[in-house]
Write a protein that holds these residues in place. Structure first.
Motif, PDB file in Angstrom:
ATOM      1  N   VAL A  31       0.842  -1.206   0.000  1.00  0.00           N
ATOM      2  CA  VAL A  31       0.000   0.000   0.000  1.00  0.00           C
ATOM      3  C   VAL A  31       0.872   1.249   0.000  1.00  0.00           C
ATOM      4  CG1 VAL A  31      -1.705   1.325   1.317  1.00  0.00           C
ATOM      5  CG2 VAL A  31      -1.972  -1.153   1.063  1.00  0.00           C
ATOM      6  N   VAL A  32       1.920   1.263   0.825  1.00  0.00           N
ATOM      7  CA  VAL A  32       2.849   2.399   0.849  1.00  0.00           C
ATOM      8  C   VAL A  32       3.471   2.588  -0.535  1.00  0.00           C
ATOM      9  CG1 VAL A  32       5.085   3.192   1.750  1.00  0.00           C
ATOM     10  CG2 VAL A  32       3.343   2.338   3.319  1.00  0.00           C
ATOM     11  N   GLY A  33       3.844   1.506  -1.176  1.00  0.00           N
ATOM     12  CA  GLY A  33       4.428   1.587  -2.512  1.00  0.00           C
ATOM     13  C   GLY A  33       3.492   2.202  -3.519  1.00  0.00           C
ATOM     14  N   GLU A  37       4.504   5.923  -4.496  1.00  0.00           N
ATOM     15  CA  GLU A  37       5.273   5.662  -5.707  1.00  0.00           C
ATOM     16  C   GLU A  37       6.769   5.574  -5.409  1.00  0.00           C
ATOM     17  OE1 GLU A  37       4.122   8.487  -8.705  1.00  0.00           O
ATOM     18  OE2 GLU A  37       2.077   7.708  -8.779  1.00  0.00           O
ATOM     19  N   SER A  38       7.093   5.159  -4.198  1.00  0.00           N
ATOM     20  CA  SER A  38       8.479   5.019  -3.777  1.00  0.00           C
ATOM     21  C   SER A  38       9.129   3.842  -4.501  1.00  0.00           C
ATOM     22  CB  SER A  38       8.532   4.770  -2.263  1.00  0.00           C
ATOM     23  OG  SER A  38       9.832   4.425  -1.855  1.00  0.00           O
ATOM     24  N   SER A  39      10.402   3.996  -4.823  1.00  0.00           N
ATOM     25  CA  SER A  39      11.126   2.885  -5.439  1.00  0.00           C
ATOM     26  C   SER A  39      11.537   1.851  -4.394  1.00  0.00           C
ATOM     27  CB  SER A  39      12.367   3.410  -6.168  1.00  0.00           C
ATOM     28  OG  SER A  39      13.231   4.034  -5.237  1.00  0.00           O
ATOM     29  N   ASN A  40      11.474   2.235  -3.108  1.00  0.00           N
ATOM     30  CA  ASN A  40      11.814   1.325  -2.018  1.00  0.00           C
ATOM     31  C   ASN A  40      10.795   1.499  -0.890  1.00  0.00           C
ATOM     32  OD1 ASN A  40      12.968  -0.260  -0.059  1.00  0.00           O
ATOM     33  ND2 ASN A  40      15.019   0.581  -0.279  1.00  0.00           N
ATOM     34  N   PRO A  41       9.586   0.966  -1.065  1.00  0.00           N
ATOM     35  CA  PRO A  41       8.534   1.184  -0.071  1.00  0.00           C
ATOM     36  C   PRO A  41       8.860   0.617   1.308  1.00  0.00           C
ATOM     37  CG  PRO A  41       7.808  -0.385  -1.728  1.00  0.00           C
ATOM     38  CD  PRO A  41       9.115   0.163  -2.188  1.00  0.00           C
ATOM     39  N   ARG A  42       9.639  -0.457   1.376  1.00  0.00           N
ATOM     40  CA  ARG A  42      10.015  -1.018   2.678  1.00  0.00           C
ATOM     41  C   ARG A  42      10.847  -0.007   3.471  1.00  0.00           C
ATOM     42  NH1 ARG A  42       9.420  -5.942   4.375  1.00  0.00           N
ATOM     43  NH2 ARG A  42       9.080  -6.722   2.283  1.00  0.00           N
ATOM     44  N   ARG A  43      11.771   0.650   2.794  1.00  0.00           N
ATOM     45  CA  ARG A  43      12.597   1.677   3.449  1.00  0.00           C
ATOM     46  C   ARG A  43      11.756   2.891   3.824  1.00  0.00           C
ATOM     47  NH1 ARG A  43      18.051   3.297   3.912  1.00  0.00           N
ATOM     48  NH2 ARG A  43      17.927   5.076   5.298  1.00  0.00           N
ATOM     49  N   TYR A  44      10.848   3.293   2.933  1.00  0.00           N
ATOM     50  CA  TYR A  44       9.959   4.423   3.192  1.00  0.00           C
ATOM     51  C   TYR A  44       9.158   4.152   4.466  1.00  0.00           C
ATOM     52  CZ  TYR A  44       6.628   8.180   2.172  1.00  0.00           C
ATOM     53  OH  TYR A  44       5.865   9.320   2.222  1.00  0.00           O
ATOM     54  N   TRP A  45       8.579   2.963   4.581  1.00  0.00           N
ATOM     55  CA  TRP A  45       7.775   2.583   5.741  1.00  0.00           C
ATOM     56  C   TRP A  45       8.641   2.570   7.005  1.00  0.00           C
ATOM     57  CZ3 TRP A  45       3.448   2.778   7.960  1.00  0.00           C
ATOM     58  CH2 TRP A  45       3.081   1.916   8.989  1.00  0.00           C
ATOM     59  N   SER A  46       9.833   2.037   6.913  1.00  0.00           N
ATOM     60  CA  SER A  46      10.747   1.995   8.048  1.00  0.00           C
ATOM     61  C   SER A  46      11.091   3.410   8.522  1.00  0.00           C
ATOM     62  CB  SER A  46      12.019   1.243   7.663  1.00  0.00           C
ATOM     63  OG  SER A  46      12.951   1.269   8.707  1.00  0.00           O
ATOM     64  N   ASP A  47      11.408   4.293   7.587  1.00  0.00           N
ATOM     65  CA  ASP A  47      11.737   5.676   7.932  1.00  0.00           C
ATOM     66  C   ASP A  47      10.538   6.406   8.521  1.00  0.00           C
ATOM     67  OD1 ASP A  47      14.279   5.205   6.985  1.00  0.00           O
ATOM     68  OD2 ASP A  47      14.002   6.331   5.111  1.00  0.00           O
ATOM     69  N   LEU A  48       9.355   6.151   7.978  1.00  0.00           N
ATOM     70  CA  LEU A  48       8.137   6.788   8.490  1.00  0.00           C
ATOM     71  C   LEU A  48       7.857   6.353   9.927  1.00  0.00           C
ATOM     72  CD1 LEU A  48       5.666   8.574   8.046  1.00  0.00           C
ATOM     73  CD2 LEU A  48       4.506   6.572   7.068  1.00  0.00           C
ATOM     74  N   LYS A  49       7.990   5.060  10.199  1.00  0.00           N
ATOM     75  CA  LYS A  49       7.775   4.569  11.567  1.00  0.00           C
ATOM     76  C   LYS A  49       8.746   5.227  12.541  1.00  0.00           C
ATOM     77  CE  LYS A  49       8.202   0.182  10.865  1.00  0.00           C
ATOM     78  NZ  LYS A  49       8.230  -1.281  11.041  1.00  0.00           N
ATOM     79  N   GLN A  50      10.011   5.353  12.130  1.00  0.00           N
ATOM     80  CA  GLN A  50      11.008   5.978  13.001  1.00  0.00           C
ATOM     81  C   GLN A  50      10.675   7.445  13.245  1.00  0.00           C
ATOM     82  OE1 GLN A  50      13.470   4.259  14.635  1.00  0.00           O
ATOM     83  NE2 GLN A  50      13.517   6.184  15.759  1.00  0.00           N
TER      84      GLN A  50
END
Length: 66
Positions: A31-33, A37-50
């Motif tokens: 869903v985040v991806g 439209e992030s090329s790395n949604p897993r990293r985006y989600w990790s950064d958002l949580k932090q």
């Protein structure tokens, strides 16, 4: 439970149907991806949580999102 792939804006989103609860569950990463439209949604989600943890002084991400 039943696994399915849903298509949203031409992108795949993994999902599971819980028969007992009669609820859909969707992959947060997928869903985040789609939404960012992030090329790395897993990293985006990790950064958002932090970022949420840092801003809220340690409040659990789950509580903030729900």
């Amino acid at each position: 439970m039943s696994n399915e792939i849903k298509i949203f804006e031409n992108k795949e989103v993994r999902s599971i149907w819980d028969i007992e609860k009669e609820e859909w569950y969707f992959s947060v990463i997928d869903v985040v991806g789609v939404l960012t439209e992030s090329s790395n949604p897993r990293r985006y989600w990790s950064d958002l949580k932090q970022k949420i943890k840092d801003e809220e002084g340690g409040i659990e991400v789950y509580e903030k999102i729900v």
